[in-house]
Scaffold this active site. Structure first.
Site, PDB file in Angstrom:
ATOM      1  N   GLN B 217       0.828  -1.201   0.000  1.00 27.53           N
ATOM      2  CA  GLN B 217       0.000   0.000   0.000  1.00 27.53           C
ATOM      3  C   GLN B 217       0.869   1.261   0.000  1.00 27.53           C
ATOM      4  O   GLN B 217       0.340   2.359  -0.039  1.00 27.53           O
ATOM      5  CB  GLN B 217      -0.891   0.021   1.248  1.00 27.53           C
ATOM      6  CG  GLN B 217      -1.914  -1.096   1.293  1.00 27.53           C
ATOM      7  CD  GLN B 217      -2.605  -1.189   2.639  1.00 27.53           C
ATOM      8  OE1 GLN B 217      -2.522  -2.197   3.309  1.00 27.53           O
ATOM      9  NE2 GLN B 217      -3.317  -0.140   3.042  1.00 27.53           N
ATOM     10  N   PHE B 248      -5.865  -4.014   3.457  1.00 27.82           N
ATOM     11  CA  PHE B 248      -6.554  -3.785   4.736  1.00 27.82           C
ATOM     12  C   PHE B 248      -5.635  -3.183   5.793  1.00 27.82           C
ATOM     13  O   PHE B 248      -5.911  -3.286   6.991  1.00 27.82           O
ATOM     14  CB  PHE B 248      -7.197  -5.079   5.265  1.00 27.82           C
ATOM     15  CG  PHE B 248      -8.014  -5.812   4.239  1.00 27.82           C
ATOM     16  CD1 PHE B 248      -9.194  -5.262   3.766  1.00 27.82           C
ATOM     17  CD2 PHE B 248      -7.590  -7.023   3.720  1.00 27.82           C
ATOM     18  CE1 PHE B 248      -9.936  -5.912   2.796  1.00 27.82           C
ATOM     19  CE2 PHE B 248      -8.325  -7.677   2.752  1.00 27.82           C
ATOM     20  CZ  PHE B 248      -9.501  -7.126   2.286  1.00 27.82           C
ATOM     21  N   GLU B 252       0.705  -1.764   4.590  1.00 31.58           N
ATOM     22  CA  GLU B 252       1.066  -0.344   4.640  1.00 31.58           C
ATOM     23  C   GLU B 252       2.528  -0.214   5.050  1.00 31.58           C
ATOM     24  O   GLU B 252       3.347   0.252   4.284  1.00 31.58           O
ATOM     25  CB  GLU B 252       0.156   0.403   5.609  1.00 31.58           C
ATOM     26  CG  GLU B 252       0.496   1.892   5.678  1.00 31.58           C
ATOM     27  CD  GLU B 252      -0.461   2.686   6.548  1.00 31.58           C
ATOM     28  OE1 GLU B 252      -1.523   2.161   6.922  1.00 31.58           O
ATOM     29  OE2 GLU B 252      -0.138   3.864   6.861  1.00 31.58           O
ATOM     30  N   ARG B 330      -5.380   7.719  16.986  1.00 27.23           N
ATOM     31  CA  ARG B 330      -6.701   7.610  16.384  1.00 27.23           C
ATOM     32  C   ARG B 330      -7.693   6.958  17.342  1.00 27.23           C
ATOM     33  O   ARG B 330      -8.874   7.308  17.363  1.00 27.23           O
ATOM     34  CB  ARG B 330      -6.639   6.847  15.057  1.00 27.23           C
ATOM     35  CG  ARG B 330      -7.924   6.938  14.239  1.00 27.23           C
ATOM     36  CD  ARG B 330      -7.738   6.463  12.807  1.00 27.23           C
ATOM     37  NE  ARG B 330      -7.265   7.518  11.919  1.00 27.23           N
ATOM     38  CZ  ARG B 330      -8.062   8.361  11.238  1.00 27.23           C
ATOM     39  NH1 ARG B 330      -9.376   8.270  11.331  1.00 27.23           N
ATOM     40  NH2 ARG B 330      -7.561   9.282  10.466  1.00 27.23           N
ATOM     41  N   ARG B 362      -7.553  -1.471   8.690  1.00 26.89           N
ATOM     42  CA  ARG B 362      -8.830  -0.792   8.427  1.00 26.89           C
ATOM     43  C   ARG B 362      -9.485  -0.218   9.694  1.00 26.89           C
ATOM     44  O   ARG B 362     -10.088  -0.942  10.479  1.00 26.89           O
ATOM     45  CB  ARG B 362      -9.772  -1.794   7.784  1.00 26.89           C
ATOM     46  CG  ARG B 362     -10.908  -1.154   6.995  1.00 26.89           C
ATOM     47  CD  ARG B 362     -11.725  -2.238   6.324  1.00 26.89           C
ATOM     48  NE  ARG B 362     -12.500  -1.736   5.221  1.00 26.89           N
ATOM     49  CZ  ARG B 362     -13.161  -2.516   4.368  1.00 26.89           C
ATOM     50  NH1 ARG B 362     -13.135  -3.831   4.506  1.00 26.89           N
ATOM     51  NH2 ARG B 362     -13.849  -1.990   3.384  1.00 26.89           N
ATOM     52  N   PHE B 364      -7.662   1.567  11.977  1.00 20.47           N
ATOM     53  CA  PHE B 364      -6.418   2.114  12.479  1.00 20.47           C
ATOM     54  C   PHE B 364      -6.563   2.670  13.903  1.00 20.47           C
ATOM     55  O   PHE B 364      -6.197   3.786  14.181  1.00 20.47           O
ATOM     56  CB  PHE B 364      -5.981   3.232  11.521  1.00 20.47           C
ATOM     57  CG  PHE B 364      -4.521   3.569  11.543  1.00 20.47           C
ATOM     58  CD1 PHE B 364      -3.585   2.730  10.956  1.00 20.47           C
ATOM     59  CD2 PHE B 364      -4.076   4.745  12.136  1.00 20.47           C
ATOM     60  CE1 PHE B 364      -2.234   3.061  10.958  1.00 20.47           C
ATOM     61  CE2 PHE B 364      -2.726   5.085  12.149  1.00 20.47           C
ATOM     62  CZ  PHE B 364      -1.803   4.240  11.555  1.00 20.47           C
ATOM     63  N   ALA B 532      -5.861   5.263   5.614  1.00 24.11           N
ATOM     64  CA  ALA B 532      -6.687   6.268   6.276  1.00 24.11           C
ATOM     65  C   ALA B 532      -7.895   6.660   5.421  1.00 24.11           C
ATOM     66  O   ALA B 532      -8.415   7.763   5.550  1.00 24.11           O
ATOM     67  CB  ALA B 532      -5.857   7.500   6.647  1.00 24.11           C
ATOM     68  N   GLU B 734     -12.631   2.873   5.546  1.00 27.19           N
ATOM     69  CA  GLU B 734     -12.606   2.401   6.924  1.00 27.19           C
ATOM     70  C   GLU B 734     -13.896   2.593   7.712  1.00 27.19           C
ATOM     71  O   GLU B 734     -14.262   1.715   8.495  1.00 27.19           O
ATOM     72  CB  GLU B 734     -11.479   3.111   7.682  1.00 27.19           C
ATOM     73  CG  GLU B 734     -10.091   2.769   7.202  1.00 27.19           C
ATOM     74  CD  GLU B 734      -9.063   3.755   7.736  1.00 27.19           C
ATOM     75  OE1 GLU B 734      -9.112   4.929   7.319  1.00 27.19           O
ATOM     76  OE2 GLU B 734      -8.238   3.357   8.554  1.00 27.19           O
TER      77      GLU B 734
END
Lengths: 489, 791
Positions: B217, B248, B252, B330, B362, B364, B532, B734
């Site tokens: 990603q 997902f 990343e 988050r 997903r 996060f 995100a 997400e």
């Protein structure tokens, strides 16, 4: 050494394969040797379905039987004499999509697309079977047909929509005649004998002789477990004697009040035969692995494997099944509980093999249920599995066969619990006594599937569920005691 | 820098390409098995295959690595450990605490499954067989392992410093509240289970270059980490990826280790090297969604209004920081979910344990933060004896202006929670079904039904301001066909489809005249991760910017050709017109080419108006909020704990959707994934060895088709974004994962029906049958909790 190559039908042609190890997977052959990369590897253990392909074989009645299998755990020599269909077979490179593919396209059935070819093949087999039978699957039946295909993106709704829509165009069908013709040619081939240590006899006599002569060899049935020995444990296997081409071992017969299921009958065929006699086994049938695994795996393999969490032994024990063993041309028969001697250990002598399972047909006075507990409905290994049968005479228990998987080192009967039942009326007091006795029958363990306490508690509670369903006074329907009960299948 | 977008530049009237339910741009290739993933690319001659030798210990000290015997095994070409890495032995995305390979003698083994050495062989099988001997060749002294987050918290062992987010005086508000409630909650982690496992394929290229095809990603980060690991400048490393078989969040940061290993091996051997993980190794090596423990204390009034809350969140970060800090940020920023909380004190601890390093998945951290307050409100509702929806509703943001600021200081200017929930409450017949369920439960001794409606508010943007930028490149060839390249990556979410729609819309050409090419670090530089939920927001805007520049240039050519005003030139359905005159798009392109007009353009976008103070956790981290709500109905077996989802009604806010079919696909898929997280997907580590026992789909169970509800109704809430997002759409990757909460709280509701009114339901997630049965037994044996007296 090998007398001839592996031969099978792929993309309309008979292909000859030499120079591969006997454990080369169909998936690796497709992707690396045939350069057909549409079929994907997701897990290499038959649990995700990204590698689903369809095997075609003559059904013995002039037709072509199509069955999904997981290519990742299908050893290449086991497709000898069959037809292999993968996603590339469905539509030409620049041509129109097949109705299954078109339906998936129209319904937005793919997102990342990696699982998609496997879904397409499961849907294709489902569609061909229903068109041949002149039927249409319900949405629940579609989900059952897809129980071996994992999708992490869509949430499945659009794929089930596609499963309904793929019948809109019922014209496009597989032309079976040329495939059958090719298969007929292959049928004239000699059996594979020592293809890099792989033997595929076609008669029981030859199978039995090979087995007796080569006690160090492994009997290979569906490879749904042995495939993982290769893919995950990287084990080097001894010689393999494949049972899948022996017609006598696949026979399912009813004679003199006994249902006999050949050891190499597929799990799908075996469960169909069992559920035909005991409709209450339908749920366990559907939950027993996934369709591709049930097509490859065998009942004899599940029993002989001897896993304490295999789902067929509890049922077979409750049904008072006998296991038939054979060495050379000598057969012997044991009550199934006597077969297991310890964790993954059994009574098989060197050179001996499982020939069949014999199950007495249902009796009017017997109440029987099977319950499976797992984290997921489909294709999950049981935390515990119960096969419960009572012979009742005017409300009094005359015989009891309660067998549990996942509760001990082997699947076994709950003898103390059975003793607490026999001779007593099937009422709440007896249930309480039996439930208490269950704690002396089993000291289950804690593992990733469940704790010891849960296993014992639920075993007791399943006995209660059984009582609710079978008590003389106001028995409850399955729909009142099981969240999975279906009104109609 | 940011051009006003919806200030209508002569939008063609009949060509709203955006907003159409186009199939995924690769759908036809997907269904035909002709969409190549990294492992499907034809292998280059001389390709070698790598496999990883993994730590057999959860914690230990390496005494020696005896790799020589492995080099003698059949097919093995090379075996190397950390010392062979010529550049930096680090693949940490933010904190440099993440070794690619554990190290040599004296180094620490941090978790069971940590890569220690690499085998390169002529076949993948030979490499795996040699690597599987790790236990025999890694000699290490075991050290005590810390396997769970609360234990690490007790030891004060964190991967990043604790974080605190405060507003008002929570302590005082709780103490002064009419009622107080203290509760704990645990939510497990979750494996991404992308169907395509981690893979990287590296090839040495000329003059010291390296090219890597990678399922990632974040191509730019792969490029930089590969450059660091191999001691190169970034311009010598090219990373390309056309599509992933799912990401997902799991690809990343954590695709980096594999990209680096493949590149280091290719660099050493000057041969192409592919590293494709077996699924079990993928589970053992990589991290996943953080499991969280919550300690919650709250004060509330008789109606269930939260007056003050103090929450301690402990996440299981695993052995390294990875993305644990922004995940915790988050989580803290989503404890409010859709609710006005006047006084809060939130404390976040990212605990260091001897397990895989947990990472993006997903949501996060958002789902973890938000489920904590949903747990609290559910408990409060039982305590005050009101329907949980009514308690949720009295806590919603707004409508009054003084109830519209988040704990981190961002005003909620686009609040949709009331109208959205009201619409779903009506369309799902929540009240009538509540009554029907009450009747059912009264007459059903074994099975109990439950119902829940849960809302979502989710902040959109990276919580780190500078990441909110994107670039794109649009080429128009002289035949009028268009090629788009942007910095985002396609993992199935339909980003390329949406970007192509945006470009086709701007240029007034048919969709099939636009092709999106593979993400490539040689085309758009310094890209942010596709994460995100920002993929379409950022890359769509960048592609729009590039397309608009091209359209303006083309309009000028047309205006000159027809002697008219450029602003009056129309682009529609592949035709360009001015007044009564018209020509084909390709014809105009050719005219422009002959006139030596530049027919390609870059585009750039940076989200405006963002600010964030990472020390005080205050600012405006989000461009806007996305909303949603779900109603789930379940049936639970009080004898076994088995359950089934009977029906789900989802209503989700995608703004003015760019592509409703794709967005509905995201919403439904996220709901099922969220449900899986909270119910059947259970991660179990061996309590002594620290081995992950649920390391494959045989033991880790994600939902199947039979787990989707028979009645599954999904709709998009019809409201354009309040901000100038791409065509007023909203991000949808997400937020709908949180819709899965409804299934979990419906199970709680059903369990509650097995006991007396008001009994607390001590059910953690995942709600496996065992967890549910334990909760059933608890409610059946616990006396009714005294309800606070009505005021």
């Amino acid at each position: 050494m090998s007398t001839r190559p592996i031969r099978f039908v792929h993309r309309g042609h008979v292909v000859d394969v030499r120079d591969v190890p006997a454990t080369r997977s169909l998936l690796d052959w497709l992707r690396e040797d045939a350069h057909c990369t549409g079929t994907k590897e997701g897990c290499a253990e038959g649990d995700c379905g990204a590698c689903t392909v369809v095997l075609g074989a003559a059904d013995g009645q002039g037709g072509l039987q199509l069955r999904t299998v997981n290519a990742c755990i299908q050893f290449l020599p086991t497709v000898d004499g069959k037809a292999v269909f993968a996603v590339e077979d469905l539509s030409p490179a620049a041509g129109p999509l097949h109705p299954v593919q078109q339906a998936m396209f129209d319904c937005h059935g793919s997102q990342c697309g990696f699982c998609t070819p496997g879904f397409v093949m499961s849907l294709w087999a489902c569609r061909e079977q229903h068109l041949a039978a002149g039927t249409r699957p319900s949405r629940v039946q579609l989900a059952d047909a897809l129980a071996g295909n994992l999708c992490r993106c869509t949430g499945y709704r659009p794929i089930l929509d596609a499963g309904e829509r793929m019948f809109d165009d019922g014209q496009t069908r597989l032309a079976t005649a040329p495939v059958l013709q090719a298969l007929q040619t292959l049928a004239a081939d000699e059996p594979l004998r020592d293809f890099n240590g792989f033997w595929a006899p076609r008669t029981l006599a030859e199978f039995a002789a090979l087995r007796a002569d080569r006690p160090e060899a492994r009997v290979l049935a569906g490879a749904t477990d042995i495939g993982l020995w290769v893919n995950k444990q990287l084990r080097v296997l001894p010689e393999l004697i494949y049972s899948g081409n022996v017609a006598e071992l696949q026979a399912i017969t009813i004679d003199k009040g006994v249902l006999e299921i050949g050891a190499a009958a597929s799990l799908e065929a075996a469960w169909a035969a069992l559920a035909a006699q005991w409709p209450q086994l339908q749920e366990l049938w559907l939950r027993f692995a996934s369709p591709p695994v049930r097509h490859a795996g065998t009942l004899g393999g599940n029993v002989a494997n001897g896993s304490p969490i295999g789902d067929s032994p509890p049922v077979l024990m409750a049904l008072d099944a006998q296991i038939v063993l054979q060495r050379g041309d000598v057969q012997r028969q044991l009550p199934l509980p006597h077969f297991y001697t310890g964790y993954m250990q059994n009574q098989l002598q060197p050179g001996e093999f499982v020939r069949a399972l014999r199950v007495p047909l249902p009796k009017a006075w017997t109440q029987m249920r099977a319950y499976k507990i797992s984290k997921r409905f489909d294709s999950d290994i049981s935390a515990l599995c119960a096969g419960l049968a009572l012979d009742l005479d005017d409300g009094v228990v005359r015989g009891a066969r309660l067998a549990f998987g996942g509760m001990a080192a082997t699947v076994k009967r709950a003898r103390a619990t059975e003793a607490a039942l026999v001779g007593h009326p099937w009422d709440e007091n007896t249930l309480a006594a039996a439930s208490a006795a269950l704690a002396s029958d089993f000291q289950p363990m804690t593992d990733l599937r469940a704790s010891a306490a849960y296993r014992l508690q639920v075993a007791q509670n399943l006995l209660r569920r059984f009582w609710y369903e079978t008590r003389a006074d106001q028995p409850l329907p399955a729909q009142a005691v099981s969240v999975y009960a279906r009104e109609t299948i | 820098m940011n051009k006003p977008i919806d200030a209508p530049l002569q939008l063609p009237p009949n060509a709203r390409e955006v907003g159409r339910s186009r199939p995924h741009e690769s759908a036809a290739a997907h269904v035909a098995g002709r969409a190549p993933y990294t492992d499907d690319l034809p292998e280059l001659a001389g390709t070698l295959h790598a496999a990883l030798g993994l730590s057999p210990l959860a914690h230990g000290l390496i005494q020696s690595l005896d790799l020589a015997p492995l080099r003698a095994l059949p097919g093995v070409v090379d075996v190397f450990s950390a010392g062979a890495i010529t550049g930096a032995n680090d693949c940490g995305p933010l904190v440099h605490d993440d070794p690619i390979l554990a190290g040599e003698a004296g180094a620490t083994l941090r978790y069971l499954g940590q890569p220690v050495f690499v085998v390169v062989a002529r076949s993948r099988d030979a490499a795996r067989r040699a690597a599987a001997r790790a236990k025999d060749v890694i000699r290490a002294e075991p050290r005590p392992a810390v396997l769970d987050a609360p234990a690490a918290h007790a030891l004060g062992q964190y991967v990043v410093p604790p974080m605190h987010l405060n507003r008002g005086n929570a302590r005082q508000a709780i103490d002064n509240a009419p009622h107080r409630l203290t509760t704990q909650f645990v939510v497990g982690g979750q494996e991404q289970f992308y169907l395509e496992g981690q893979i990287a394929y590296a090839m040495p290229s000329e003059q010291g270059g390296i090219k890597v095809w990678c399922s990632t990603q974040h191509p730019s980060e792969m490029q930089h980490l590969v450059a660091h690991a191999t001691g190169r400048a970034a311009h010598a490393v090219q990373v390309e990826g056309r599509r992933m078989g799912g990401g997902f969040g799991g690809k990343e940061s954590q695709s980096a280790l594999f990209a680096c290993v493949a590149a280091v091996a290719a660099d050493r051997l000057q041969r192409p090297v592919k590293l494709r993980l077996d699924r079990d190794d993928d589970f053992m090596v990589t991290g996943r969604r953080h499991g969280f423990h919550f300690e919650i204390e709250a004060g509330h009034d008789d109606e269930g209004r939260i007056l003050g809350a103090e929450v301690t969140m402990i996440s299981n970060a695993g052995h390294s920081a990875d993305l644990s800090a922004p995940v915790m940020t988050r989580a803290l920023c989503h404890f409010d979910n859709a609710y006005w909380l006047p006084h809060v004190a939130l404390h976040g601890y990212s605990a260091r344990t001897n397990t895989q390093s947990n990472t993006a998945f997903r949501g996060f951290g958002g789902p973890q933060g938000a489920i904590a307050i949903e747990h609290l409100l559910d408990a409060v509702a039982r305590r005050v004896g009101r329907d949980a929806l009514d308690v949720r509703r009295v806590n919603f943001y707004g409508p009054e202006a003084d109830r519209l600021t988040t704990p981190y200081g961002q005003p909620v200017t686009d609040n949709l929670v009331q109208p959205l929930v009201a619409q779903l409450e009506a369309s799902s017949h929540y009240r009538a079904r509540r009554e029907a369920i009450t009747r059912f439960n009264a007459s059903s001794p074994v099975l109990k039904k439950g119902l829940a409606l849960t809302p979502v508010k989710f902040g959109i943007s990276f919580n780190v301001v500078h990441l909110n930028q994107a670039g794109a490149l649009v080429h128009i060839y002289t035949d009028g066909s268009v090629l788009v390249n942007h910095g985002g990556t396609e993992m199935g979410q339909g980003l390329n489809t949406k970007v192509a729609q945006v470009v086709a819309h701007e240029l007034g050409i048919p969709f099939d005249r636009v092709r999106v090419s593979a993400t490539d670090t040689q085309k758009v530089a310094n890209t942010s991760a596709t994460a995100a939920s920002t993929g379409s927001d950022l890359n769509g805007k960048a592609a729009q910017d590039a397309s608009r520049q091209l359209r303006e240039r083309l309009a000028a050519v047309a205006a000159q050709h027809w002697q008219g005003e450029a602003s009056a030139v129309r682009f529609d359905a592949g035709q360009v017109s001015l007044g009564g005159q018209q020509m084909g798009f390709a014809e105009l392109v050719n005219l422009a080419y002959l006139a030596r007009v530049q027919l390609w353009s870059d585009g750039f976008y940076a989200t405006p108006g963002l600010s964030w103070d990472r020390n005080t956790l205050q600012g405006r981290p989000f461009y806007y909020f996305a909303y949603g709500a779900a109603v789930a109905e379940v049936i639970v077996d009080t004898l076994s704990g088995e359950w089934k989802l009977l029906r789900a009604d989802l209503l989700h806010d995608a703004g003015r959707s760019l592509n409703p079919a794709l967005d509905i696909g995201q919403v439904e898929g996220a709901f099922i994934q969220g449900m899986g997280w909270l119910t059947m997907e259970e991660l179990v580590w061996h309590p002594q060895s620290g081995a992950l026992l649920t390391h494959a789909p045989s033991t880790y169970k994600i939902p199947t088709a039979n787990d989707a509800p028979q009645v599954f109704r999904t709709a998009l809430f019809d409201a354009p974004a309040a901000v100038d997002s791409i065509h007023r759409s909203k991000a949808v990757g997400e937020p709908p994962l949180l819709l899965g909460f409804a299934a979990f709280f419906a199970i709680r509701d059903a369990v509650a029906a097995a006991g007396d009114d008001g009994a607390d339901v001590p059910l953690n997630a995942p709600a496996t049958p065992e967890a549910i049965l334990r909760a059933v037994q608890a409610v059946q044996s616990s006396p009714r909790v005294p309800r606070p007296a009505a005021a």
